[in-house]
Design a protein around this motif. Structure first.
Motif, PDB file in Angstrom:
ATOM      1  N   SER A 220       0.810  -1.221   0.000  1.00 42.31           N
ATOM      2  CA  SER A 220       0.000   0.000   0.000  1.00 42.31           C
ATOM      3  C   SER A 220       0.841   1.268   0.000  1.00 42.31           C
ATOM      4  CB  SER A 220      -0.931  -0.002   1.220  1.00 42.31           C
ATOM      5  OG  SER A 220      -0.180  -0.083   2.421  1.00 42.31           O
ATOM      6  N   LEU A 221       2.091   1.192   0.507  1.00 47.42           N
ATOM      7  CA  LEU A 221       2.954   2.375   0.554  1.00 47.42           C
ATOM      8  C   LEU A 221       3.696   2.612  -0.754  1.00 47.42           C
ATOM      9  CD1 LEU A 221       4.544   2.013   4.109  1.00 47.42           C
ATOM     10  CD2 LEU A 221       2.659   3.497   3.419  1.00 47.42           C
ATOM     11  N   GLY A 222       3.602   1.673  -1.678  1.00 40.78           N
ATOM     12  CA  GLY A 222       4.363   1.759  -2.915  1.00 40.78           C
ATOM     13  C   GLY A 222       4.213   3.065  -3.672  1.00 40.78           C
ATOM     14  N   PRO A 223       2.968   3.526  -3.936  1.00 44.39           N
ATOM     15  CA  PRO A 223       2.804   4.765  -4.709  1.00 44.39           C
ATOM     16  C   PRO A 223       3.416   5.994  -4.051  1.00 44.39           C
ATOM     17  CG  PRO A 223       0.750   3.508  -4.639  1.00 44.39           C
ATOM     18  CD  PRO A 223       1.683   2.866  -3.661  1.00 44.39           C
ATOM     19  N   TRP A 224       3.630   5.945  -2.730  1.00 46.95           N
ATOM     20  CA  TRP A 224       4.195   7.097  -2.022  1.00 46.95           C
ATOM     21  C   TRP A 224       5.706   6.970  -1.839  1.00 46.95           C
ATOM     22  CZ3 TRP A 224       0.741  10.702  -2.115  1.00 46.95           C
ATOM     23  CH2 TRP A 224      -0.606  10.349  -2.082  1.00 46.95           C
ATOM     24  N   MET A 225       6.288   5.866  -2.353  1.00 45.15           N
ATOM     25  CA  MET A 225       7.732   5.669  -2.264  1.00 45.15           C
ATOM     26  C   MET A 225       8.422   5.873  -3.601  1.00 45.15           C
ATOM     27  SD  MET A 225       8.277   2.451   0.296  1.00 45.15           S
ATOM     28  CE  MET A 225      10.051   2.620   0.075  1.00 45.15           C
ATOM     29  N   VAL A 226       7.776   5.430  -4.675  1.00 41.89           N
ATOM     30  CA  VAL A 226       8.375   5.530  -5.997  1.00 41.89           C
ATOM     31  C   VAL A 226       7.273   5.734  -7.025  1.00 41.89           C
ATOM     32  CG1 VAL A 226       8.297   3.040  -6.463  1.00 41.89           C
ATOM     33  CG2 VAL A 226      10.053   4.442  -7.564  1.00 41.89           C
ATOM     34  N   GLY A 227       7.576   6.554  -8.057  1.00 48.42           N
ATOM     35  CA  GLY A 227       6.580   6.826  -9.076  1.00 48.42           C
ATOM     36  C   GLY A 227       6.145   8.277  -9.072  1.00 48.42           C
ATOM     37  N   PRO A 228       5.159   8.624  -9.906  1.00 49.27           N
ATOM     38  CA  PRO A 228       4.731  10.029 -10.035  1.00 49.27           C
ATOM     39  C   PRO A 228       4.275  10.663  -8.730  1.00 49.27           C
ATOM     40  CG  PRO A 228       3.833   8.680 -11.817  1.00 49.27           C
ATOM     41  CD  PRO A 228       4.463   7.737 -10.854  1.00 49.27           C
ATOM     42  N   LYS A 229       3.481   9.935  -7.932  1.00 46.19           N
ATOM     43  CA  LYS A 229       3.006  10.504  -6.666  1.00 46.19           C
ATOM     44  C   LYS A 229       4.165  10.796  -5.722  1.00 46.19           C
ATOM     45  CE  LYS A 229      -1.639   8.447  -6.537  1.00 46.19           C
ATOM     46  NZ  LYS A 229      -2.558   7.552  -5.774  1.00 46.19           N
ATOM     47  N   ALA A 230       5.097   9.834  -5.639  1.00 43.90           N
ATOM     48  CA  ALA A 230       6.238  10.011  -4.749  1.00 43.90           C
ATOM     49  C   ALA A 230       7.099  11.188  -5.187  1.00 43.90           C
ATOM     50  CB  ALA A 230       7.069   8.728  -4.705  1.00 43.90           C
ATOM     51  N   ARG A 231       7.318  11.321  -6.482  1.00 43.47           N
ATOM     52  CA  ARG A 231       8.127  12.438  -6.983  1.00 43.47           C
ATOM     53  C   ARG A 231       7.429  13.775  -6.741  1.00 43.47           C
ATOM     54  NH1 ARG A 231       9.366   8.625 -11.084  1.00 43.47           N
ATOM     55  NH2 ARG A 231       7.671   9.406 -12.409  1.00 43.47           N
ATOM     56  N   ALA A 232       6.100  13.793  -6.880  1.00 43.68           N
ATOM     57  CA  ALA A 232       5.360  15.029  -6.654  1.00 43.68           C
ATOM     58  C   ALA A 232       5.459  15.456  -5.195  1.00 43.68           C
ATOM     59  CB  ALA A 232       3.900  14.832  -7.052  1.00 43.68           C
ATOM     60  N   VAL A 233       5.340  14.501  -4.302  1.00 46.52           N
ATOM     61  CA  VAL A 233       5.456  14.807  -2.870  1.00 46.52           C
ATOM     62  C   VAL A 233       6.856  15.303  -2.542  1.00 46.52           C
ATOM     63  CG1 VAL A 233       5.443  13.819  -0.553  1.00 46.52           C
ATOM     64  CG2 VAL A 233       3.629  13.221  -2.163  1.00 46.52           C
ATOM     65  N   ALA A 234       7.885  14.615  -3.082  1.00 51.58           N
ATOM     66  CA  ALA A 234       9.267  15.003  -2.811  1.00 51.58           C
ATOM     67  C   ALA A 234       9.549  16.402  -3.340  1.00 51.58           C
ATOM     68  CB  ALA A 234      10.224  13.995  -3.420  1.00 51.58           C
ATOM     69  N   THR A 235       9.036  16.711  -4.532  1.00 53.16           N
ATOM     70  CA  THR A 235       9.242  18.046  -5.121  1.00 53.16           C
ATOM     71  C   THR A 235       8.567  19.124  -4.270  1.00 53.16           C
ATOM     72  OG1 THR A 235       9.356  17.089  -7.343  1.00 53.16           O
ATOM     73  CG2 THR A 235       8.879  19.452  -7.179  1.00 53.16           C
ATOM     74  N   ALA A 236       7.379  18.800  -3.781  1.00 46.76           N
ATOM     75  CA  ALA A 236       6.671  19.761  -2.938  1.00 46.76           C
ATOM     76  C   ALA A 236       7.421  19.992  -1.627  1.00 46.76           C
ATOM     77  CB  ALA A 236       5.258  19.248  -2.652  1.00 46.76           C
ATOM     78  N   GLN A 237       8.042  18.959  -1.090  1.00 44.58           N
ATOM     79  CA  GLN A 237       8.805  19.108   0.149  1.00 44.58           C
ATOM     80  C   GLN A 237      10.019  20.005  -0.071  1.00 44.58           C
ATOM     81  OE1 GLN A 237       9.363  14.896   0.926  1.00 44.58           O
ATOM     82  NE2 GLN A 237       8.013  14.990   2.714  1.00 44.58           N
ATOM     83  N   VAL A 238      10.707  19.817  -1.198  1.00 45.97           N
ATOM     84  CA  VAL A 238      11.858  20.675  -1.501  1.00 45.97           C
ATOM     85  C   VAL A 238      11.401  22.118  -1.701  1.00 45.97           C
ATOM     86  CG1 VAL A 238      13.666  21.163  -3.197  1.00 45.97           C
ATOM     87  CG2 VAL A 238      13.222  18.804  -2.492  1.00 45.97           C
ATOM     88  N   ALA A 239      10.288  22.280  -2.446  1.00 45.51           N
ATOM     89  CA  ALA A 239       9.774  23.627  -2.728  1.00 45.51           C
ATOM     90  C   ALA A 239       9.362  24.352  -1.457  1.00 45.51           C
ATOM     91  CB  ALA A 239       8.583  23.528  -3.690  1.00 45.51           C
ATOM     92  N   ALA A 240       8.846  23.598  -0.469  1.00 46.17           N
ATOM     93  CA  ALA A 240       8.436  24.232   0.789  1.00 46.17           C
ATOM     94  C   ALA A 240       9.603  24.356   1.761  1.00 46.17           C
ATOM     95  CB  ALA A 240       7.314  23.412   1.432  1.00 46.17           C
ATOM     96  N   GLY A 241      10.504  23.393   1.741  1.00 48.33           N
ATOM     97  CA  GLY A 241      11.592  23.372   2.709  1.00 48.33           C
ATOM     98  C   GLY A 241      12.636  24.442   2.489  1.00 48.33           C
ATOM     99  N   LEU A 242      12.985  24.715   1.237  1.00 45.42           N
ATOM    100  CA  LEU A 242      14.050  25.690   0.958  1.00 45.42           C
ATOM    101  C   LEU A 242      13.678  27.098   1.423  1.00 45.42           C
ATOM    102  CD1 LEU A 242      16.802  26.277  -0.197  1.00 45.42           C
ATOM    103  CD2 LEU A 242      15.758  26.480  -2.474  1.00 45.42           C
TER     104      LEU A 242
END
Length: 286
Positions: A220-242
């Motif tokens: 169940s955690l797969g989509p949030w670890m790798v793939g489009p959803k995971a990349r979108a979340v990671a990008t949003a974290q970088v965009a908010a974190g910096l």
């Protein structure tokens, strides 16, 4: 059961997909086969245990330096510590037969019968065995306690088959040919030709980690670890974190700096992980 009938089976209370990544960590060649509803069995491919007595050269028998019960008991403990499901090691040789049940970090419990079926274990072990597997505390325990009493017509193989009969109520159903008392070579050959048999081979830590990640990503955690959803979340974290880190730095606020760095690091790690997994698929970094 003859003096040459030395063998073992590892029964895992989980399906093969769940057992597979943990079994790789044993660094041993095995065959993984379904063994009923919610159970799997691992059949060792080698014989890393000694047989009976010294060899012609005066050293322990070929294949290892420990008896079969100690070897498979160690495997069962290692599997159970690395998982959330119990592991039952069944073993036998020309002199004795028995089992070892391992569950998490609790002390393993086991029982032993001599070749003629004479019980040499402790009765309390059977009650602990039943409790850890969730067996019926009355009916199943009565049957198990019967295995601890003398019976001139029940040898060690009969005792283990009686144990499996009780476990059948929990879903255990060993494939034909995988039976207590069979030599390790025969068990290996039978397991290898079963329709759903899967070889488990040690391919190094990189392969072991890859198998573990594949198992997690398929859940169940797969989509949030790798793939489009995971990349979108990671990008949003970088965009908010910096900007949050820079904003905290301008105001000399340690709390906001920490929060920004956490988001930034998580995002960068997520992007790096996705990039690694994509490269891992075909050997080319994208």
């Amino acid at each position: 059961m003859t003096a040459t009938s030395v063998g073992a089976l590892l029964l895992c209370r989980a399906d093969p997909e769940t057992v597979r990544p943990v079994a790789h960590l044993l660094q041993e060649g095995m065959t993984l086969v379904p063994a009923g509803d919610g159970w799997s069995v691992l059949v060792p491919e080698g014989k890393p245990w000694r047989t009976h007595g010294p060899s012609a050269a005066g050293v322990p028998g070929e294949g290892g330096t420990e008896p079969v019960d100690r070897v498979v008991g160690g495997w069962a403990t290692a599997l159970a510590v690395g998982s959330t499901w119990p592991v039952l090691a069944l073993w036998w040789d020309g002199d004795r037969s028995g089992f070892t049940l391992a569950a998490g970090f609790r002390r393993p419990v086991g029982y032993v019968w001599l070749a003629d079926g004479t019980p040499v274990g402790e009765d309390e072990a059977m009650r602990t065995f039943a409790a850890r597997l969730g067996l019926d505390p009355v009916l199943d325990v009565q049957v198990l306690e019967g295995l601890t009493r003398g019976d001139a017509e029940a040898d060690a193989g009969t005792r283990l088959r009686g144990l499996l009969a009780v476990l059948g109520r929990t879903g255990v159903d060993l494939p034909p040919g995988l039976a207590p008392g069979e030599p390790a070579d025969r068990l290996r050959s039978v397991a290898g030709v079963l329709p759903q048999a899967e070889p488990i081979e040690w391919g190094g830590w990189r392969d072991a980690v890859r198998v573990e990640l594949d198992a997690v990503e398929s859940g169940s955690l797969g989509p949030w670890m790798v793939g489009p959803k995971a990349r979108a979340v990671a990008t949003a974290q970088v965009a908010a974190g910096l900007p949050l880190t820079l904003w905290g730095a301008r105001r000399r606020s340690g709390g906001w700096i920490t929060a920004g760095l956490v988001l930034l690091v998580q995002g960068l790690l997520g992007l790096a992980y996705n990039r690694f997994r994509e490269a891992d698929g075909d050997g080319v970094w994208r």
